[in-house]
Design a protein around this motif. Structure first.
Motif, PDB file in Angstrom:
ATOM      1  N   TRP A  73       8.097  -5.183  -7.565  1.00 30.08           N
ATOM      2  CA  TRP A  73       7.277  -5.343  -6.354  1.00 30.08           C
ATOM      3  C   TRP A  73       5.849  -4.907  -6.664  1.00 30.08           C
ATOM      4  N   ASP A  81       2.017   0.398  -6.278  1.00 31.22           N
ATOM      5  CA  ASP A  81       1.310   0.474  -5.001  1.00 31.22           C
ATOM      6  C   ASP A  81       0.011   1.255  -5.164  1.00 31.22           C
ATOM      7  N   ALA A  89       6.893  -5.752   4.770  1.00 33.54           N
ATOM      8  CA  ALA A  89       7.302  -5.233   3.463  1.00 33.54           C
ATOM      9  C   ALA A  89       8.415  -4.206   3.608  1.00 33.54           C
ATOM     10  N   SER A 114       2.459  -8.886  -2.900  1.00 34.37           N
ATOM     11  CA  SER A 114       1.926  -8.725  -1.557  1.00 34.37           C
ATOM     12  C   SER A 114       0.409  -8.584  -1.625  1.00 34.37           C
ATOM     13  N   GLU A 125       2.550  -4.340  -4.790  1.00 40.24           N
ATOM     14  CA  GLU A 125       1.901  -4.203  -3.491  1.00 40.24           C
ATOM     15  C   GLU A 125       0.383  -4.252  -3.656  1.00 40.24           C
ATOM     16  N   GLU A 126      -0.312  -4.829  -2.653  1.00 33.95           N
ATOM     17  CA  GLU A 126      -1.776  -4.961  -2.696  1.00 33.95           C
ATOM     18  C   GLU A 126      -2.209  -5.450  -4.078  1.00 33.95           C
TER      19      GLU A 126
END
Length: 495
Positions: A212, A130, A111, A245, A214-215
């Protein structure tokens, strides 16, 4: 001919690797598109990825987001590159990416490789969600146009993104762009890309945008797949790439529709049973097996995306490693991005602000009050009676008001006793609570967000739910995709 097919070769790859005493990933097969029994068998006797390569900085600082993003190297030493925007000249569509890998597979470094490449380009902005509180990305925080930690803030970001995409698409269409190009990021001085009939319009440009997540497993579970699927299906025409992600892109984590809308993937080591969730079956048949790595080869990956030769899909690569020595350089990159990178255009910023208000506009507040100077008590002695400002107008000689019904019930703001508010006062308090959420930048609310307020004011969750519905009828709230969650409509501020 007539006895064996390319499928037989694919099934035999592991036995060929055994015969040569090589790892399974060292043998792969590229079938011919013109023959069912011909192809190319590739054997890599020496793994050139054994030695880690530390990240030494972005490959093209100040370049365009349309230029290739270098995130590592292949096992033959050639650079591992990906692209995000489409290119009509070569027939490449814009890409949405899935980054998938188990714990210890190097997903965080992958990443960071991709993210630092994006942030080093001069015509792109990034939004980041995030839930891990920017554990890996904190040195880069100043470079993001908007960054949130998860929960209600992520809900607000997704809600804003759903409104930003059609606004961006409309702007591109009015300026005669069939898809985003670097020219769209510049001031519009070309009459061929003008929203005015009289000639060049001079409108501010629109940088490319990356969202984006994330997780994203928790986000997908909380918001539902429909939100991400709709964004992914519509974002390409708006000059937006979605990057998701997570560890396991399995059916219990994301729907097949959402997975299909993320055709590009960076597949790192995983459980062998999860290979089919990360990579297309055709690539696995060619010999790609991220399950053979697990967490024993951090950074090893297969990349499937537009712009990459399909013969490369089964070729393993490895991303660059980020160590503590990279922190200072990442901070320098973030400072460079603040000074030289793109900023949100009026269309993108306006659409986000109209939907979530201060949740977006307050993200980069830098106003700081002057520090309070504490004087030495020996230097200054204050005399006279000190009054609380709230008590300044109180007449100390006036009698207290008589007791009213309900004075023995819990107070409004957590005090021991107090009068229970009338229905009109309660509605006013509820409206004030919405104002406080908006002022704090929390634009997505539901009954669970009012639990402390209920406890302090003596109201039940059903009462709050009824008030939420009333506020929606009055236009102060709008329903979101998630049942029981509402988006606060920013209150109009007098000019």
């Amino acid at each position: 001919g007539g006895e064996q097919t390319n499928d037989d070769v694919a099934r035999a790859l592991v036995r060929i690797a055994s015969a040569l005493d090589l790892p399974q990933s060292a043998v792969r097969y590229q079938p011919s598109a013109d023959s069912a029994r011909r192809g190319e068998l590739v054997i890599v006797p020496k793994d050139m990825l054994n030695e880690t390569v530390e990240w030494a900085g972005p490959s093209n600082p100040g370049g365009s987001i349309t230029d290739p993003l270098v995130i590592g190297q292949y096992d033959d030493g050639s650079p591992l590159m990906v692209w995000l925007p489409g290119d009509p000249d070569v027939g490449r569509n814009a890409s949405h990416f899935l980054i998938a890998g188990g714990t210890g597979s190097g997903k965080g470094d992958a990443a960071l490789n991709l993210m630092t490449e994006i942030l080093s380009r001069g015509d792109v902005i990034m939004w980041l969600s995030d839930p891990k509180a920017f554990q890996d990305f904190r040195p880069l925080l100043p470079a993001y146009d908007w960054a949130v930690e998860g929960g209600a803030d992520t809900e607000a970001m997704v809600e804003a993104l759903q409104h930003v995409i059609p606004a961006r698409t409309g702007w591109l269409g009015k300026h005669s762009y069939r898809q985003w190009t670097p020219q769209a990021a510049q001031k519009q001085t070309d009459p061929a890309h003008s929203c005015a009939a009289s000639g060049a319009c001079g409108c501010p440009g629109m940088p490319y945008m990356v969202a984006w997540m994330e997780e994203a497993a928790n986000t997908l579970r909380n918001l539902g797949d429909d939100a991400f699927t709709g964004i992914a299906q519509e974002a390409r025409s708006a000059g937006v790439s979605l990057i998701v992600s997570l560890q396991r892109p399995s059916y219990d984590q994301m729907s097949t529709s959402t997975r299909a809308s993320l055709p590009s993937v960076i597949a790192l080591g995983c459980d062998p049973r999860d290979e089919g969730f990360s990579l297309p079956e055709s690539v696995i048949n060619q010999g790609a097996h991220p399950g053979a790595w697990g967490n024993r080869r951090p950074g090893y990956c297969y990349v499937v995306s537009g712009g990459i030769d399909p013969e490369r899909y089964a070729s393993p690569g490895r991303t660059q490693q980020f160590t503590t020595r990279a922190v200072s350089l990442m901070e320098t990159l973030a400072e460079w991005a603040v000074r030289n990178g793109a900023t949100a255009d009026p269309i993108t910023a306006g659409a986000a602000k109209a939907v979530v208000g201060r949740a977006y506009t307050g993200r980069a507040d830098t106003d700081e009050t002057e520090p309070t100077t504490v004087h030495d008590q020996d230097d200054e002695i204050t005399t006279g009676t000190q009054l609380d400002p709230e008590d300044a107008a109180m007449d100390p000689e006036q009698d207290l008001p008589p007791a009213q019904q309900g004075d023995d019930t819990p107070g409004l703001f957590g005090t021991d006793t107090g009068r229970k508010p009338s229905p009109e006062e309660a509605r006013e308090l509820f409206a004030r609570a919405l104002d406080e959420f908006e002022a704090a930048g929390q634009m997505i609310v539901g009954p669970k967000d009012f639990m402390d307020w209920c406890d302090a004011n003596g109201y039940s969750r059903p009462w709050v739910s009824a008030r939420l519905r009333d506020a929606a009828a009055e236009g102060r709230l709008q329903p979101t995709n998630q049942t029981g969650r509402w988006r606060i409509v920013p209150a109009l501020t007098p000019a």
